[in-house]
Enzyme design. Structure first.
Site, PDB file in Angstrom:
ATOM      1  N   GLU A  76       8.566 -14.990  -9.780  1.00  0.00           N
ATOM      2  CA  GLU A  76       7.639 -13.106  -9.529  1.00  0.00           C
ATOM      3  C   GLU A  76       6.711 -13.358 -10.490  1.00  0.00           C
ATOM      4  O   GLU A  76       5.572 -12.628 -10.463  1.00  0.00           O
ATOM      5  CB  GLU A  76       8.574 -12.974  -8.904  1.00  0.00           C
ATOM      6  CG  GLU A  76       9.292 -13.328  -7.717  1.00  0.00           C
ATOM      7  CD  GLU A  76       9.765 -12.331  -6.788  1.00  0.00           C
ATOM      8  OE1 GLU A  76      10.145 -11.219  -6.361  1.00  0.00           O
ATOM      9  OE2 GLU A  76      11.169 -11.961  -7.760  1.00  0.00           O
ATOM     10  N   ASN A 116      -1.820   2.194   5.404  1.00  0.00           N
ATOM     11  CA  ASN A 116      -0.948   1.082   5.344  1.00  0.00           C
ATOM     12  C   ASN A 116      -1.187   0.393   6.508  1.00  0.00           C
ATOM     13  O   ASN A 116      -0.679   1.059   7.640  1.00  0.00           O
ATOM     14  CB  ASN A 116       0.174   1.986   4.296  1.00  0.00           C
ATOM     15  CG  ASN A 116       1.200   0.701   4.281  1.00  0.00           C
ATOM     16  OD1 ASN A 116       0.815   0.043   4.519  1.00  0.00           O
ATOM     17  ND2 ASN A 116       3.186   1.340   3.982  1.00  0.00           N
ATOM     18  N   GLY A 117      -1.348  -0.207   6.312  1.00  0.00           N
ATOM     19  CA  GLY A 117      -0.741  -1.027   7.452  1.00  0.00           C
ATOM     20  C   GLY A 117      -1.823  -2.202   7.910  1.00  0.00           C
ATOM     21  O   GLY A 117      -2.431  -2.643   7.002  1.00  0.00           O
ATOM     22  N   CYS A 158       0.569  -0.650   0.062  1.00  0.00           N
ATOM     23  CA  CYS A 158      -0.136   0.326  -0.188  1.00  0.00           C
ATOM     24  C   CYS A 158       0.515   1.128   0.069  1.00  0.00           C
ATOM     25  O   CYS A 158       1.590   1.772   0.459  1.00  0.00           O
ATOM     26  CB  CYS A 158      -0.881   0.481   1.270  1.00  0.00           C
ATOM     27  SG  CYS A 158      -2.343  -1.298   1.413  1.00  0.00           S
ATOM     28  N   TRP A 198      -2.371  -2.730  -1.889  1.00  0.00           N
ATOM     29  CA  TRP A 198      -2.609  -4.121  -1.670  1.00  0.00           C
ATOM     30  C   TRP A 198      -3.020  -5.305  -0.668  1.00  0.00           C
ATOM     31  O   TRP A 198      -2.883  -3.977   0.468  1.00  0.00           O
ATOM     32  CB  TRP A 198      -0.867  -4.866  -1.473  1.00  0.00           C
ATOM     33  CG  TRP A 198      -0.495  -5.965  -1.032  1.00  0.00           C
ATOM     34  CD1 TRP A 198       0.462  -6.546  -2.872  1.00  0.00           C
ATOM     35  CD2 TRP A 198       0.043  -6.905  -0.988  1.00  0.00           C
ATOM     36  NE1 TRP A 198       0.393  -7.268  -2.473  1.00  0.00           N
ATOM     37  CE2 TRP A 198       0.198  -7.912  -1.384  1.00  0.00           C
ATOM     38  CE3 TRP A 198      -0.513  -6.782   0.850  1.00  0.00           C
ATOM     39  CZ2 TRP A 198       0.555  -9.236  -0.270  1.00  0.00           C
ATOM     40  CZ3 TRP A 198      -0.213  -7.860   1.098  1.00  0.00           C
ATOM     41  CH2 TRP A 198       0.075  -9.346   0.869  1.00  0.00           C
ATOM     42  N   ARG A 241       4.257  -0.398  -5.028  1.00  0.00           N
ATOM     43  CA  ARG A 241       4.060  -0.321  -3.490  1.00  0.00           C
ATOM     44  C   ARG A 241       2.577  -1.979  -3.148  1.00  0.00           C
ATOM     45  O   ARG A 241       2.886  -2.382  -2.406  1.00  0.00           O
ATOM     46  CB  ARG A 241       4.214   0.022  -2.153  1.00  0.00           C
ATOM     47  CG  ARG A 241       5.270   0.705  -2.424  1.00  0.00           C
ATOM     48  CD  ARG A 241       5.051   2.321  -1.315  1.00  0.00           C
ATOM     49  NE  ARG A 241       4.630   2.156   0.205  1.00  0.00           N
ATOM     50  CZ  ARG A 241       6.123   1.671   0.864  1.00  0.00           C
ATOM     51  NH1 ARG A 241       6.735   1.812   0.692  1.00  0.00           N
ATOM     52  NH2 ARG A 241       5.291   1.170   2.430  1.00  0.00           N
ATOM     53  N   HIS A 259      17.552 -37.014  -4.691  1.00  0.00           N
ATOM     54  CA  HIS A 259      16.689 -37.188  -3.658  1.00  0.00           C
ATOM     55  C   HIS A 259      14.855 -36.637  -4.050  1.00  0.00           C
ATOM     56  O   HIS A 259      14.855 -36.479  -2.803  1.00  0.00           O
ATOM     57  CB  HIS A 259      17.360 -36.742  -2.426  1.00  0.00           C
ATOM     58  CG  HIS A 259      18.652 -36.935  -2.292  1.00  0.00           C
ATOM     59  ND1 HIS A 259      19.041 -38.396  -1.732  1.00  0.00           N
ATOM     60  CD2 HIS A 259      20.010 -36.278  -2.250  1.00  0.00           C
ATOM     61  CE1 HIS A 259      20.457 -38.878  -1.562  1.00  0.00           C
ATOM     62  NE2 HIS A 259      20.764 -37.591  -2.054  1.00  0.00           N
ATOM     63  N   LYS A 262       6.060  -4.786  -3.364  1.00  0.00           N
ATOM     64  CA  LYS A 262       7.735  -4.746  -3.397  1.00  0.00           C
ATOM     65  C   LYS A 262       8.115  -4.204  -2.185  1.00  0.00           C
ATOM     66  O   LYS A 262       9.384  -5.230  -1.318  1.00  0.00           O
ATOM     67  CB  LYS A 262       8.227  -3.273  -3.948  1.00  0.00           C
ATOM     68  CG  LYS A 262       9.639  -2.744  -4.008  1.00  0.00           C
ATOM     69  CD  LYS A 262      10.792  -3.239  -5.218  1.00  0.00           C
ATOM     70  CE  LYS A 262      12.063  -3.146  -4.644  1.00  0.00           C
ATOM     71  NZ  LYS A 262      12.246  -4.112  -5.541  1.00  0.00           N
ATOM     72  N   LYS A 321      13.259 -15.702  -9.303  1.00  0.00           N
ATOM     73  CA  LYS A 321      12.535 -14.502 -10.320  1.00  0.00           C
ATOM     74  C   LYS A 321      11.992 -14.933 -11.611  1.00  0.00           C
ATOM     75  O   LYS A 321      10.894 -14.300 -11.765  1.00  0.00           O
ATOM     76  CB  LYS A 321      14.068 -13.770 -11.215  1.00  0.00           C
ATOM     77  CG  LYS A 321      14.767 -13.178 -10.572  1.00  0.00           C
ATOM     78  CD  LYS A 321      14.581 -11.895 -10.526  1.00  0.00           C
ATOM     79  CE  LYS A 321      14.418 -11.655  -9.211  1.00  0.00           C
ATOM     80  NZ  LYS A 321      14.810 -11.438  -8.136  1.00  0.00           N
ATOM     81  N   GLU A 356      17.405 -18.146  -6.775  1.00  0.00           N
ATOM     82  CA  GLU A 356      17.536 -15.859  -6.881  1.00  0.00           C
ATOM     83  C   GLU A 356      17.137 -16.203  -8.647  1.00  0.00           C
ATOM     84  O   GLU A 356      16.090 -15.865  -9.077  1.00  0.00           O
ATOM     85  CB  GLU A 356      18.016 -15.815  -6.316  1.00  0.00           C
ATOM     86  CG  GLU A 356      18.329 -14.432  -7.153  1.00  0.00           C
ATOM     87  CD  GLU A 356      17.101 -13.818  -6.313  1.00  0.00           C
ATOM     88  OE1 GLU A 356      16.330 -13.958  -5.530  1.00  0.00           O
ATOM     89  OE2 GLU A 356      17.405 -12.719  -7.189  1.00  0.00           O
TER      90      GLU A 356
HETATM   91  C1  G6P Z   1       9.152  -8.618  -1.447  1.00  0.00           C
HETATM   92  C2  G6P Z   1       9.875  -8.570  -2.467  1.00  0.00           C
HETATM   93  C3  G6P Z   1      11.056  -9.444  -2.960  1.00  0.00           C
HETATM   94  C4  G6P Z   1      11.586  -8.426  -1.928  1.00  0.00           C
HETATM   95  C5  G6P Z   1      11.011  -9.331  -0.117  1.00  0.00           C
HETATM   96  C6  G6P Z   1      12.293  -8.426   1.350  1.00  0.00           C
HETATM   97  O1  G6P Z   1       8.081  -9.649  -2.014  1.00  0.00           O
HETATM   98  O2  G6P Z   1       8.880  -8.673  -4.104  1.00  0.00           O
HETATM   99  O3  G6P Z   1      11.453  -8.935  -4.001  1.00  0.00           O
HETATM  100  O4  G6P Z   1      12.612 -10.086  -1.415  1.00  0.00           O
HETATM  101  O5  G6P Z   1       9.572  -8.417  -0.236  1.00  0.00           O
HETATM  102  O6  G6P Z   1      12.531  -7.191   0.937  1.00  0.00           O
HETATM  103  P1  G6P Z   1      13.705  -6.417   1.473  1.00  0.00           P
HETATM  104  O7  G6P Z   1      13.147  -5.303   0.673  1.00  0.00           O
HETATM  105  O8  G6P Z   1      12.824  -6.677   2.992  1.00  0.00           O
HETATM  106  O9  G6P Z   1      14.093  -6.737   0.516  1.00  0.00           O
END
Ligand code: G6P
Length: 614
Positions: free
Chosen positions: A494, A101-102, A2, A75, A27, A510, A609, A491, A487
Site C-alpha cells: 500500500e 461523492n459516489g 471523495c 478520487w 478520502r 506449493h 481511506k 501494508k 496484513e
Molecule cells: C480501503 C482502505 C483500507 C481499508 C479498506 C476497508 O481500501 O484503504 O485501509 O482496510 O478500505 O475499509 P473499512 O473502512 O471498511 O475498514
C-alpha cells in the site's frame, strides 16, 4: 472516496472550505475544487488536478470572496484525474455548481437523453450529467432548486452525497444523500456540510447526520428543512459529537501513520475500557450481552469485511472457532454480495469496517439482513452507515484514523474480536476457566508490551534502509500469524509500492518457493507461540535457497535468530494475542521503507481511506 465540504454563514467561506478539504484529503486526493458565490451573486469555480495545496496555489490571485461555497477533493471513478474532471461541475447555463461523492449508475442513459436536448458535456464524469439533469428538470418544469434536486434524484440510480448552489442565490445550499455519507454542522447562524465530521468539529459539536434518500435545504439564517426524495417531511435530529481537534492533527509526528502506530498502546486500552473488568476476571460487551441468544443459537458466524478489516476478520475466525466452537466463514464483502450466498436466519453476521462506510460491506450487510441474519457491527466511526444498519455491535473507539493505511483500527478490531470470542466462549462454556483468565490478563498487558516494541523504532528504521530497493517481498506465518503475514504484506505494498505477498508458511513449497533467490527478502513471523518448530523448517527451506530472512521472534529466542539475516524481537504472549504484537514491527517496517523511498505515506497513490463506491 471523495470528500465534500460546504459552508454558509457570516465567515468568508473559502478558508473554511479549504481547511475542510485538507481534513478530508484522506478520502481522495487526485484533484480538488471550490465553487463560491460572491457578494454580486457571481458564481466562481476554481478547480485543478493535484492536491488541495495545488488548489490553494492556483487560487492565490483569484476572487475567492463569498460567504457561501462548496468544495471537493476527488478520487477518480469516471474520467481520469485532470482539471476538467475535477469537481465542482456546472450546468451549461453556468447557473448551477455541484459536488458529488459516489457513482451515478444510469449516467450514460441520462447523458444521451440530455445530449438529444442540446446539452453539451466538458468532462467524462457522471457528476456533470447529474448537475445538467437537475438544471434540465428545473428549467423545463419551472421548479425551485430543492424541488428540481428531489425530482432529478428520484430518477437516478446509484450512490451519492451531493451539494448544489446556484448563481444569484447566495442564501441557499441544497444537499442530498443516498449510500454516501453526509453530515451537516449546525453553528450559530451558520451551517457546514461535509462527508464526515472532521471539517466541522472546530466550529461546532452539533451535527445532523443526513439520512438515506433525504434532501436537506440549508437556507441562510433559517432552520434546516429535510424532506425525502419521495417528499416526506422529516425532523432533523441534532446530535452532539465527541471529537477533539488534537485527534485530527499530527501532534509532532512527521506522518499520521506514524502517529497512529505510536498511539496503539493507548487506543488498545481504549478499546478495552469498560469491557475488560479492572480485576481482570471477566469481559463484558453490551452488544453481546443484549443479544446473547442470537450468538448462542448461531448455526455459524459469517464475517464480512474488506482490506485490512478482512485480515482482522481472519484472526477473529481463528479465535471464534478455537474458543467459541462456532464455524466461521470470512468473506470478502464484494464477493459475498454478488455470489448468491446461502444465508440462514440463524446465522450471525459480523461486519467489520473502520470507516463504517465501505460500499461493498454495507451492501453485503443489507443482503444478509434481508435474508434474516442477525448483524453485529465492529466499526470505528460513530454514527456511520454500517453501524446504523446493524442490529447490534461494538465500536472500536480508536479516534479518527487518518493515514490511509490502517494500523490502530486493525489492532482494535482484533481486540474487539478477542473480547467477542471470549464472551461467547464463556457463555457457551467452551473455554477452560484458566485459559479465559489467562487471555484476559494478557490482554491487559498488551499495551505495555506494545510500548516495548515501539522502543525498537529506530532499529527498524535502520533495518528498512537495507530494503529500500527490493522489488518483491514474501511474508510468511502460520496459524494466527498467517493473517499477520497477509496484513504485513498489504501494508508494504500500500505505502511503498513494493510487490509483496503474504502466504501461510507451509504453502510456500506449493509455489512461492520458486521465487526465492538471494534477492528475495522473506519476512517470517516465527514466535514461540504459533507452530514454532514447523516455521523453523520453513525458514530452513528458505535459507537453503539463499533467501534473506527477516524474522519476528519472541524475546530471547536464539534458534531462529541464528538462522535469520535480520531479527526483530517482540515480548512473549499467549498465541491468540501474538497478532496484536507481531503487527506492530511490520507496520513500522512498511512505514520506514516507504519513507526511505520518499513515498507519500499518508496518501499513497491510487488509494483512498473510505471506499464508498463498489
Ligand atoms: C480501503 C482502505 C483500507 C481499508 C479498506 C476497508 O481500501 O484503504 O485501509 O482496510 O478500505 O475499509 P473499512 O473502512 O471498511 O475498514
Amino acid at each position: 472516496m471523495c470528500g465534500i465540504v460546504g459552508y454558509i454563514g457570516n465567515r468568508q467561506a473559502c478558508p473554511v472550505l479549504v481547511k475542510g478539504l485538507h481534513r478530508l484529503e484522506y478520502r481522495g486526493y487526485d484533484s480538488a475544487g471550490v465553487a463560491l458565490i460572491n457578494e454580486k451573486g457571481e458564481l466562481n469555480v476554481y478547480k485543478t488536478r493535484g492536491k488541495v495545496q495545488d488548489l490553494e496555489n492556483y487560487m492565490e490571485s483569484k476572487d475567492v470572496s463569498g460567504t457561501i461555497g462548496i468544495a471537493h477533493t476527488r478520487w477518480a471513478t469516471h474520467g481520469e484525474p485532470n482539471n476538467v474532471n475535477a469537481h465542482p461541475h456546472c450546468s451549461n447555463s453556468e447557473n448551477l455548481a455541484m459536488i458529488h461523492n459516489g457513482i451515478i449508475e444510469n449516467y450514460a442513459v441520462l447523458r444521451e437523453m440530455l445530449s438529444r436536448k442540446g446539452y453539451t458535456f466538458k468532462s467524462s464524469t457522471d457528476t456533470e450529467v447529474l448537475v445538467q439533469f437537475i438544471d434540465y428538470i428545473r428549467t423545463t418544469n419551472k421548479l425551485s432548486l430543492p424541488q428540481a434536486v428531489q425530482q432529478a434524484l428520484s430518477q437516478v440510480v446509484g450512490a451519492y452525497a451531493i451539494a448544489v448552489i446556484e448563481k444569484n442565490n447566495p442564501n441557499q445550499i441544497v444537499a442530498a444523500r443516498k449510500g454516501s455519507p453526509l453530515v451537516i454542522g449546525v453553528g450559530e447562524d451558520e451551517y457546514f456540510l461535509a462527508s464526515d465530521a472532521t471539517p466541522i468539529v472546530e466550529y461546532t459539536q452539533k451535527v445532523v447526520y443526513v439520512g438515506e434518500e433525504e434532501v436537506v435545504v440549508i437556507n441562510r439564517g433559517e432552520e434546516l428543512t429535510v424532506r425525502t426524495i419521495a417528499n416526506v417531511e422529516k425532523t432533523p435530529e441534532v446530535k452532539t459529537i465527541e471529537l477533539s481537534l488534537s485527534e485530527l492533527e499530527k501532534g509532532g509526528y512527521p506522518h499520521f501513520m506514524l502517529k497512529e502506530i505510536f498511539e496503539q498502546p493507548r487506543t488498545l486500552a481504549n478499546s478495552m475500557k469498560g469491557r475488560v473488568s479492572l480485576d481482570k476476571k471477566h469481559v463484558v460487551l453490551s452488544g453481546f450481552t443484549n443479544n446473547k441468544e442470537k450468538f448462542l443459537g448461531a448455526r455459524r458466524i459469517i464475517i464480512l469485511a474488506c482490506g485490512t478489516s478482512w485480515h482482522a476478520g481472519l484472526i477473529g475466525k481463528y479465535m471464534l472457532e478455537e474458543f467459541a466452537r462456532i464455524p466461521v466463514e470470512v468473506e470478502y464483502a464484494s464477493e459475498f454480495r454478488y455470489r448468491k450466498p446461502v444465508i440462514y436466519p440463524d446465522d450471525v453476521v459480523v461486519a467489520i469496517s473502520q470507516s463504517g462506510e465501505t460500499a461493498d460491506t454495507l451492501a453485503a450487510v443489507e443482503l444478509a439482513k434481508s435474508n434474516g441474519a442477525f448483524i453485529f457491527g465492529i466499526c470505528n466511526v460513530v454514527g456511520a452507515s454500517i453501524p446504523r444498519n446493524t442490529d447490534s455491535g461494538c465500536y472500536t473507539h480508536v479516534g479518527p484514523e487518518i493515514g490511509v493505511a490502517s494500523t490502530k483500527a486493525f489492532t482494535a478490531q482484533v481486540t474487539v474480536l478477542t473480547l467477542l470470542a471470549l464472551c461467547i466462549a464463556k457463555e457457551k462454556k467452551t473455554i477452560e476457566e484458566e485459559a479465559y483468565l489467562e487471555i484476559i490478563s494478557e490482554l491487559a498487558e498488551i499495551p505495555r508490551k506494545m510500548e516495548m516494541i515501539l522502543k525498537n523504532n529506530d532499529e527498524i528504521a535502520t533495518l528498512s534502509r537495507v530494503f529500500t530497493y527490493a522489488q518483491n517481498f514474501i511474508y510468511l506465518g502460520r496459524g494466527y500469524n498467517y493473517p499477520v503475514a497477509l496484513e504485513g504484506a498489504l501494508k508494504l505494498k500500500e505505502i511503498s509500492y513494493i510487490h509483496a505477498e503474504g502466504y501461510p508458511a507451509a504453502e510456500m513449497k506449493h509455489g512461492p518457493i520458486a521465487l526465492i533467490t538471494s534477492e528475495m527478502p522473506v519476512v517470517v513471523i516465527a514466535t514461540h507461540a504459533g507452530m514454532y518448530e514447523k516455521v523453523i523448517s520453513n525458514i530452513q527451506e528458505i535459507k537453503a535457497r539463499k533467501g534473506r530472512v527477516i524474522s519476528i521472534v519472541t524475546k530471547g529466542d536464539k534458534t531462529v535468530k541464528k538462522m535469520s539475516d535480520f531479527c526483530i524481537e517482540i515480548p512473549e504472549t499467549v498465541e491468540c494475542l501474538v497478532p496484536l504484537l507481531a503487527s506492530v514491527p511490520l507496520q513500522l517496517l512498511a512505514y520506514h521503507i516507504a519513507v526511505q523511498k520518499c513515498c507519500d505515506v499518508d496518501q499513497p497513490r491510487n488509494l483512498a481511506k473510505s471506499v464508498t463506491v463498489e
